[in-house]
Each structure stands twice: as structure tokens, then as C-alpha cells.
Design an enzyme around this catalytic site. Sequence first.
Site, mmCIF file in Angstrom:
data_model
loop_
_atom_site.group_PDB
_atom_site.id
_atom_site.type_symbol
_atom_site.label_atom_id
_atom_site.label_comp_id
_atom_site.label_asym_id
_atom_site.label_seq_id
_atom_site.Cartn_x
_atom_site.Cartn_y
_atom_site.Cartn_z
ATOM 1 N N SER A 73 28.113 25.358 21.679
ATOM 2 C CA SER A 73 28.065 24.020 21.218
ATOM 3 C C SER A 73 26.477 23.639 20.947
ATOM 4 O O SER A 73 25.255 24.474 21.510
ATOM 5 C CB SER A 73 28.412 22.969 22.225
ATOM 6 O OG SER A 73 29.616 23.220 22.404
HETATM 7 N N1 SAH Z 1 31.282 26.079 26.607
HETATM 8 C C1 SAH Z 1 30.902 27.125 25.778
HETATM 9 C C2 SAH Z 1 31.498 26.956 24.286
HETATM 10 C C3 SAH Z 1 32.763 26.989 24.231
HETATM 11 S S1 SAH Z 1 33.634 27.648 22.611
HETATM 12 C C4 SAH Z 1 29.353 27.589 25.585
HETATM 13 O O1 SAH Z 1 28.572 26.825 26.348
HETATM 14 O O2 SAH Z 1 29.134 28.375 25.025
HETATM 15 C C5 SAH Z 1 35.301 27.354 23.177
HETATM 16 C C6 SAH Z 1 35.706 28.540 23.881
HETATM 17 O O3 SAH Z 1 37.096 27.904 24.435
HETATM 18 C C7 SAH Z 1 35.823 29.777 23.332
HETATM 19 O O4 SAH Z 1 35.155 30.796 24.126
HETATM 20 C C8 SAH Z 1 37.644 29.978 23.455
HETATM 21 O O5 SAH Z 1 37.894 31.390 23.360
HETATM 22 C C9 SAH Z 1 38.034 29.153 24.658
HETATM 23 N N2 SAH Z 1 39.139 28.948 24.793
HETATM 24 C C10 SAH Z 1 40.148 28.406 23.349
HETATM 25 N N3 SAH Z 1 41.329 28.094 24.307
HETATM 26 C C11 SAH Z 1 41.270 28.250 25.398
HETATM 27 C C12 SAH Z 1 42.281 28.205 26.739
HETATM 28 N N4 SAH Z 1 43.558 27.721 26.421
HETATM 29 N N5 SAH Z 1 41.718 28.253 27.804
HETATM 30 C C13 SAH Z 1 40.235 29.066 28.065
HETATM 31 N N6 SAH Z 1 39.421 29.142 27.072
HETATM 32 C C14 SAH Z 1 39.969 28.770 25.841
#
Ligand code: SAH
Length: 232
Positions: A73
Amino acid sequence: MRWFPRREPMAGDPLAADRAAMVERQLRRRGIIDARVLAAMGAVPRERFVPIGLRSHAYDDAALPIAGGQAISQPYIVAWMTELLQVLPGGIVLEVGTGSGYQAAVLATIGARVRSIERLPELAAAARERLAGLGLGDLVEVIVADGSLGDPGTAPHARVIVTAGAPTVPAPLLDQLAEGGRLVVPVGPANAQELILVTRTLGRLTETPVGGCAFVPLIGVAGFRPGEDGPV
Ligand code: SAH
């Protein structure tokens, strides 16, 4: 007391000035005021969480691509969500969407213990390694699971942060929110969500939209179906 970003370049930390400028221009000037959040954002090396080829862009005012078609993000969004969460010192935070591990690192740096759920095993493994390399391995536990279902085994949760866009606020996360708890979750179609703050006070849930944001989709039983919205 005012907090001043460090201006002199630090030996062995060539991006220190960029990091300090990010805190000043992207966070403080846009209204982030929580001193713990500003200090953590000024301390965590974001360049360690982005692909090597993008390190010089680590403090850009933007989300950046990471492995698996996912994204780290924008710094402002990380700071804003962290501020909204009002983490208690020593408190436990459930994070859904570990991604690079950057948000978890910021939470751990302000004193939280983080249980972070990621659906993609390769991202979880890389995040674990990075966090351990920064000495945060004991504060952040990364789990591979469908975080749209929350974490029933450790519920109720006082603080929950979802860093992927959900079609609606996932019902399991509402069910698992503790009394006095706070849940921050982006809701809406891929790349155009509203950030929702949910609180539970005297048993009552209150949902407050706090502004727009753009996340990759939450994919899971209480999220989008694979292939339904955005990259899988
Ligand atoms: N907080 C992260 C950014 C997250 S991007 C950072 O600081 O880098 C969103 C993430 O959510 C991705 O890695 C994706 O694989 C994950 N994601 C999507 N659906 C999900 C679910 N149901 N459970 C866990 N993770 C999930």
C-alpha cells in the site's frame, strides 16, 4: 512536543532522507498526527519490502507491485489505517492480507503483537523472512489461511485491519470483533473502495465510512471468489 524528522543522511541508510521526507510531506502535512505512527513510519525501512528493482521508489507517494500480482500500500494509507486502529501498547492486532509484511512491521514497531493472515504461501514465507531480518519475527506471526473468515481460534479480536478490498464487511470479522473493538476494512469493487471503520460499543456495531482507497481484492469465502474481481 514536536517531532522533527532526521535530516542528516545516516551511514548505511542511504534512503534515510527520503524516508524522513515521506513522513513530513505525505503523512504529517496530510494530517497524520499520532506521534507513534509517525515515528514508526519514520523507522521502518520500506525499501526492504519492495522488489529490489523498485527500491529507489520505496518512498514514492504510491502503492507498488509485489510478487503474486499483489501490492504494497501507499505509505499514507498505511499510516492512516494504523492511526484509525488506535492500537493499545502491547495490544494484539489481527491483520488480513500480509502481502509484503510492511503494514505488520509498522504495527509491530508501534508496540503491537500482530497475527497476520495471508492466502498466498509464497508471500507469507517472504514476509516472515523479511520481518525476522528486521528483528520483528517475535512480534509478528504470519499464517497461511483465508483471512476473510477471520481467526475463530483466537477470537474475539480487539483490533482487526484488513488490507485487501472486500465486497462487503466480512460477517465473520464482525462476529469476532471484541467489545470496545475496532475493525478497519476497505469495502467495494477492485481498486475503488471505501475505507470503513467498524466499532463495537456496548454490544452495538457502528460502521463509519472514512474515505476512499484502492486495494487488491480480498479473495475468500467471505470475500470475492477467485477470478470474480481483479487479479487472483
Ligand atoms: N498489508 C500488505 C498489503 C496487502 S496486499 C503490505 O503491507 O504489503 C493484499 C494481500 O491480501 C495480498 O497479499 C493478498 O494475497 C492477500 N489476500 C487476499 N485475500 C486474502 C484472504 N482471504 N486471506 C488472507 N490474505 C488475503
